[in-house]
Scaffold this active site. Sequence first.
Site, PDB file in Angstrom:
ATOM      1  N   GLY A   1      -0.386 -56.186 -47.924  1.00 20.09           N
ATOM      2  CA  GLY A   1       0.091 -55.264 -48.960  1.00 20.09           C
ATOM      3  C   GLY A   1       1.148 -55.914 -49.831  1.00 20.09           C
ATOM      4  O   GLY A   1       1.216 -55.670 -51.043  1.00 20.09           O
TER       5      GLY A   1
ATOM      6  N   SER B   1      11.040 -48.295 -51.711  1.00 15.98           N
ATOM      7  CA  SER B   1      10.034 -49.294 -51.318  1.00 15.98           C
ATOM      8  C   SER B   1      10.374 -50.638 -51.933  1.00 15.98           C
ATOM      9  O   SER B   1      10.489 -50.773 -53.150  1.00 15.98           O
ATOM     10  CB  SER B   1       8.654 -48.841 -51.792  1.00 15.98           C
TER      11      SER B   1
ATOM     12  N   ASP C   1       9.440 -51.080 -40.222  1.00 18.91           N
ATOM     13  CA  ASP C   1       8.334 -51.816 -39.594  1.00 18.91           C
ATOM     14  C   ASP C   1       8.439 -51.857 -38.070  1.00 18.91           C
ATOM     15  O   ASP C   1       7.546 -52.360 -37.398  1.00 18.91           O
ATOM     16  CB  ASP C   1       8.293 -53.259 -40.126  1.00 18.91           C
TER      17      ASP C   1
ATOM     18  N   LYS D   1       0.961 -47.448 -43.632  1.00 20.12           N
ATOM     19  CA  LYS D   1       1.200 -48.877 -43.345  1.00 20.12           C
ATOM     20  C   LYS D   1      -0.145 -49.529 -42.986  1.00 20.12           C
ATOM     21  O   LYS D   1      -1.191 -49.013 -43.323  1.00 20.12           O
ATOM     22  CB  LYS D   1       2.237 -49.026 -42.234  1.00 20.12           C
TER      23      LYS D   1
HETATM   24  C1  S3P Z   1       7.802 -55.271 -47.307  1.00 21.75           C
HETATM   25  C2  S3P Z   1       8.306 -54.018 -47.542  1.00 21.75           C
HETATM   26  C3  S3P Z   1       8.069 -52.853 -46.700  1.00 21.75           C
HETATM   27  C4  S3P Z   1       7.543 -53.256 -45.328  1.00 21.75           C
HETATM   28  C5  S3P Z   1       6.461 -54.273 -45.435  1.00 21.75           C
HETATM   29  C6  S3P Z   1       6.964 -55.534 -46.125  1.00 21.75           C
HETATM   30  C7  S3P Z   1       8.105 -56.356 -48.241  1.00 21.75           C
HETATM   31  O1  S3P Z   1       7.123 -51.994 -47.304  1.00 21.75           O
HETATM   32  O2  S3P Z   1       7.078 -52.123 -44.635  1.00 21.75           O
HETATM   33  O3  S3P Z   1       5.976 -54.617 -44.150  1.00 21.75           O
HETATM   34  O4  S3P Z   1       7.909 -57.539 -47.908  1.00 21.75           O
HETATM   35  O5  S3P Z   1       8.555 -56.056 -49.357  1.00 21.75           O
HETATM   36  P1  S3P Z   1       7.552 -50.963 -48.468  1.00 21.75           P
HETATM   37  O6  S3P Z   1       8.157 -51.744 -49.539  1.00 21.75           O
HETATM   38  O7  S3P Z   1       6.270 -50.317 -48.882  1.00 21.75           O
HETATM   39  O8  S3P Z   1       8.471 -49.993 -47.825  1.00 21.75           O
END
Ligand code: S3P
Length: 429
Positions: free
Chosen positions: A95, A167, A315, A342
């Site tokens: 993601g 986020s 996480d 997630k």
């Molecule tokens: C991350 C941000 C978090 C986290 C993901 C990694 C990142 O998600 O849960 O595993 O590297 O910016 P969100 O930004 O959607 O909260």
Amino acid sequence: MRRIKTKHRGPLHGEITPPADKSISHRAIMFASLAEGNSTISNFLQAEDPLRTLQAFRKMGIEIDDSDKNRIMVKGRGLHGLSAPEDVIDCGNSGTTMRLMSGVLAAQSFSSVLSGDKFLRKRPMGRIIKPLSEMGADIVPEPGGYPPLHIKGKNLQPVTYNSPIASAQVKSAILLAGLYCKGRTTFTEPGKSRDHTERMLLSCGADITINDLEVSIQGTKGLTPFEITIPGDLSSASFFIVAALIVPDSDIVIKNAGINPTRTGVIEILQSMGGEISLQHEHEVSGEPVADIRVRHSRLSGTDIGGDLVLRAIDEFPVICVASAMARGKTRISGAAELRVKESDRIASMSTELKKMGVNVEEFEDGLAVEGSEKIRSATVQSHGDHRIAMSLAIAGLPIEGETTVEDTECVNTSFPGFTDLLDTLYSS
Ligand code: S3P
């Protein structure tokens, strides 16, 4: 790695160094590629997710020499140095790759398509499409706002965006897009999400201002190359923190773990449950705070978790659920609806699998309640294709006499390919 089997093998002892931070590894490749000149990255995470980001930038013409895995060299070509990828960019399970890259690709002079595996194709992208569209981006998702994303590069305009969710992925996508805008882009979020992007942008000479929950960036200023050493990932360290807390007589030290305050909720939560966790040798590496973490077996008690702590431990909830299952009393987690979107629906995944191990779990829309139990028993459980669920359930098996089997564990390679080997070292010291 198709299944992991764990059972009680005695206490955990010794020192380990967790793998490099995943979030910072993604960002290091991105910012080095967009900087003007050569950057070096030491201790890059060699795992599937950050390697997706690395391959994506290679596909867009960036020369990345990783013949020495300990010191990767990136020949950055500046904000406008990327070339059009010849085919779809496959983000795999990541993601972070998809959401952050969208901010960059929306501002290019070419079109691109971002896709991913069957899990990533079910994750919501509306959260980045909405603000990027306000900047003038042209991003067409599948119906419902899911990947693949068809991105037509445009000249973007700065925006002032009040995000309804906290986020780091959304914040980073907007700040990356903001680098390309004439003028100042401002992003405000309802809680402080991880700030690795802001720290790295500062180290690349970006004109960025941080005022608590509001971050703004002045666009069109190039980034300077950098040398970075990536700290260990506290999220990966957390599996071992919980392992040492729940296996009697354990006493371990986890070296070189990142302790960025936007990420340390897990330590505070476990300490509030009675966990003996202490930080040693606190220092800073490449603009990120780092420490060694000593953890000793402890009698844990249930607690209530909500508010700001949820975001700072987002996480780590799968493994916090495991600690809760071994604690005295009930642990309630609320205000955590983000867990449903997630790598899997982590509320449903943990609730389903812990029940198979005899734990009483109550599921709510925005969280769950876990009843600690001495009667937890071994079982065959499923990863749901989610690396953190797989590793958490493997840890749950460690204090139990019978064998616990976690199935479908290839997903562990997205963040932690050497997980079982590192665990084994704590039994041989
Ligand atoms: C991350 C941000 C978090 C986290 C993901 C990694 C990142 O998600 O849960 O595993 O590297 O910016 P969100 O930004 O959607 O909260």
